[in-house]
Write a protein that holds these residues in place. Structure first.
Motif, PDB file in Angstrom:
ATOM      1  N   ARG A  35       0.858  -1.199   0.000  1.00  7.11           N
ATOM      2  CA  ARG A  35       0.000   0.000   0.000  1.00  7.11           C
ATOM      3  C   ARG A  35       0.885   1.237   0.000  1.00  7.11           C
ATOM      4  N   VAL A  36       0.526   2.173  -0.851  1.00 11.18           N
ATOM      5  CA  VAL A  36       1.282   3.418  -0.926  1.00 11.18           C
ATOM      6  C   VAL A  36       0.316   4.566  -0.657  1.00 11.18           C
ATOM      7  N   ARG A  37       0.595   5.294   0.415  1.00 14.25           N
ATOM      8  CA  ARG A  37      -0.213   6.469   0.776  1.00 14.25           C
ATOM      9  C   ARG A  37       0.578   7.677   0.278  1.00 14.25           C
ATOM     10  N   ALA A  38      -0.032   8.496  -0.568  1.00  9.53           N
ATOM     11  CA  ALA A  38       0.721   9.599  -1.187  1.00  9.53           C
ATOM     12  C   ALA A  38       0.063  10.937  -0.899  1.00  9.53           C
ATOM     13  N   ARG A  39       0.913  11.945  -0.626  1.00  3.36           N
ATOM     14  CA  ARG A  39       0.433  13.316  -0.452  1.00  3.36           C
ATOM     15  C   ARG A  39       1.250  14.222  -1.347  1.00  3.36           C
ATOM     16  N   ARG A  40       0.592  15.168  -1.983  1.00  8.96           N
ATOM     17  CA  ARG A  40       1.318  16.068  -2.873  1.00  8.96           C
ATOM     18  C   ARG A  40       2.205  17.015  -2.063  1.00  8.96           C
ATOM     19  N   ALA A 111       7.881  -6.042  -7.910  1.00 14.77           N
ATOM     20  CA  ALA A 111       6.987  -5.537  -8.968  1.00 14.77           C
ATOM     21  C   ALA A 111       5.747  -4.891  -8.338  1.00 14.77           C
ATOM     22  N   SER A 112       5.286  -5.448  -7.226  1.00 19.96           N
ATOM     23  CA  SER A 112       4.135  -4.873  -6.538  1.00 19.96           C
ATOM     24  C   SER A 112       4.471  -3.464  -6.036  1.00 19.96           C
ATOM     25  N   LEU A 113       5.677  -3.314  -5.493  1.00 18.83           N
ATOM     26  CA  LEU A 113       6.136  -1.990  -5.054  1.00 18.83           C
ATOM     27  C   LEU A 113       6.209  -1.029  -6.255  1.00 18.83           C
ATOM     28  N   GLU A 114       6.772  -1.514  -7.357  1.00 15.61           N
ATOM     29  CA  GLU A 114       6.904  -0.649  -8.549  1.00 15.61           C
ATOM     30  C   GLU A 114       5.538  -0.157  -9.032  1.00 15.61           C
ATOM     31  N   LEU A 115       4.581  -1.083  -9.137  1.00 11.10           N
ATOM     32  CA  LEU A 115       3.249  -0.693  -9.619  1.00 11.10           C
ATOM     33  C   LEU A 115       2.558   0.245  -8.641  1.00 11.10           C
ATOM     34  N   GLY A 116       2.723  -0.029  -7.352  1.00  7.80           N
ATOM     35  CA  GLY A 116       2.115   0.833  -6.334  1.00  7.80           C
ATOM     36  C   GLY A 116       2.673   2.246  -6.416  1.00  7.80           C
ATOM     37  N   VAL A 117       3.982   2.351  -6.517  1.00  6.49           N
ATOM     38  CA  VAL A 117       4.632   3.666  -6.592  1.00  6.49           C
ATOM     39  C   VAL A 117       4.244   4.362  -7.893  1.00  6.49           C
ATOM     40  N   ALA A 118       4.246   3.612  -8.998  1.00  7.58           N
ATOM     41  CA  ALA A 118       3.916   4.223 -10.299  1.00  7.58           C
ATOM     42  C   ALA A 118       2.514   4.826 -10.262  1.00  7.58           C
ATOM     43  N   LEU A 119       1.541   4.064  -9.750  1.00  9.22           N
ATOM     44  CA  LEU A 119       0.163   4.593  -9.725  1.00  9.22           C
ATOM     45  C   LEU A 119       0.035   5.760  -8.751  1.00  9.22           C
ATOM     46  N   ALA A 120       0.797   5.710  -7.651  1.00 12.21           N
ATOM     47  CA  ALA A 120       0.738   6.816  -6.685  1.00 12.21           C
ATOM     48  C   ALA A 120       1.306   8.090  -7.311  1.00 12.21           C
TER      49      ALA A 120
END
Ligand code: GLA
Length: 368
Positions: A35-40, A111-120
């Motif tokens: 899970r990637v929680r992202a804030r601008r 790969a899960s980390l990569e996809l999570g970060v990419a979408l975030a």
């Protein structure tokens, strides 16, 4: 602005070490997530905290270079760099990463980390990229920033999964077909506990052997551009020219591509005994021809195969340790997990992690 993305683990039903040979694979996912929680942020900085590894790093979007030491942050910087290279205008962000996926267990936590970060990062930049392109971009990040010459399977499976299904991927055309997993069986994961760092050579060594085999065959088999196109007859005809090791590597690729096709047919026909036999044949080929197993995993396969309800089992993922995937009668799955774990505990001296696969949604933004 803030958002949360989750990306599942990849569980490959069958089709191992075929993706970088333009071949066929049949992966699914399971409901274990990064899970990637992202804030601008208002500047050009990306600050990243991983709770899983209890570490924090920061980098600048205007200086996207790999960190000197081999580190998890290279996956994150790599993804940002590849998105930027493809013309996406990224924005600064704070990322908080958490993962339920066991590391180095053959379930593609990277790969899960990569996809999570990419979408975030895409979400923060209010941009979108379609799944096949997103997978390619994450694969390039892994090649250039983590040093693993991986194929496309893991990233693409996580990008285009469908709940309750495995996905047949043609790794040359990137065409996909969703195949429902029969409800009468369960996929059980049991972790051997053995860990191998993929980027340290053995995996890249296999990709290199495939390149060498192709080079040796190229002047003898007209129009051969990948091992995907090598037929069993041509393989036998040129056996002596390849030498024993390269011949066995090629035999794995050729037979594994055939097993993927048969596995798809078996799943569609509900022929779970056949599917189990193909999974077991895949393990024998990975062990003997491709030589990417190890003694603990082989033992776990033997233990799993003699468990009541088990239909077949094999090492899953890149190899040299990690999880065994057991195809088991759905009614026996929980009991099988307990029995296999207690027998393996007697062998290995520690209780293995077990998990019953729940094929789930692709990487996506979720409600926070
Ligand atoms: C790793 C790689 C994949 C694939 C598998 C083996 O998971 O990342 O691309 O090659 O090994 O099938």
């Amino acid at each position: 602005m803030s958002l949360v993305v989750q990306a599942p683990a990849r569980v490959n039903v069958i089709g191992e070490h075929t993706d970088y040979n333009d071949g066929l694979v049949l992966p699914t996912t399971t409901a274990l997530h990064t899970r990637v929680r992202a804030r601008r942020r208002l500047d050009r900085i990306v600050d990243v905290t991983t709770r899983t590894l209890d570490d924090s790093r920061t980098f600048n979007l205007d200086a996207l270079e790999p960190a000197a030491e081999s580190s998890w942050i290279n996956y994150v910087i790599g993804v940002a760099a590849m998105l930027a290279d493809s013309g996406i205008a990224l924005r600064g962000a704070s990322l908080e990463i958490d993962s339920e996926i066991p590391l180095g267990a053959g379930l593609s936590s990277s790969a899960s980390l990569e996809l999570g970060v990419a979408l975030a990062l895409l979400g923060i930049a209010e941009q979108a990229v379609e799944p096949a392109e997103l997978a390619r971009l994450c694969q390039r990040a892994e090649h250039q920033f983590a040093g693993l010459q991986c194929g496309i399977m893991d990233q693409y499976a996580i990008a285009c999964a469908r709940r309750g299904h495995a996905v047949l991927i043609d790794c040359r055309s990137l065409q996909t077909e969703q195949v429902a997993i029969p409800g009468s069986v369960a996929l059980l994961l049991v972790d051997s506990g053995v860990r191998h760092q993929l980027p340290d050579g053995d995996y890249n060594n296999r990709t290199e052997e495939c390149r060498q085999a192709l080079a040796r065959l190229a002047d003898r088999v007209p129009a051969l551009t990948s091992l995907r196109d090598l037929g069993p007859e041509a393989l036998e005809e040129h056996k002596s020219h390849l030498g024993d090791t390269l011949y066995r590597r090629c035999r794995h690729v050729v037979t594994e591509n055939g097993r993927v096709q048969q596995a798809v047919a078996a799943m569609r026909d509900g022929d779970t005994a056949k599917l189990g036999a193909l999974i077991s044949a895949s393990h024998a080929s990975l062990r003997d021809d491709y030589e990417v197993s190890c003694k603990e995993v082989d033992e776990l396969v033997v233990i799993s195969d003699r468990c009541p309800g088990a239909l077949g089992s094999r090492q899953v993922g890149g190899g040299f340790g990690g999880c065994v995937l057991v195809l088991v009668d759905a009614r026996e799955a929980a009991a099988a997990a307990g029995r296999i774990a207690s027998e393996y505990t007697r062998y290995a001296g520690a209780t293995p992690w077990t998990h019953i696969v729940q094929a789930t949604d692709p990487a996506k933004e979720i409600d926070s």
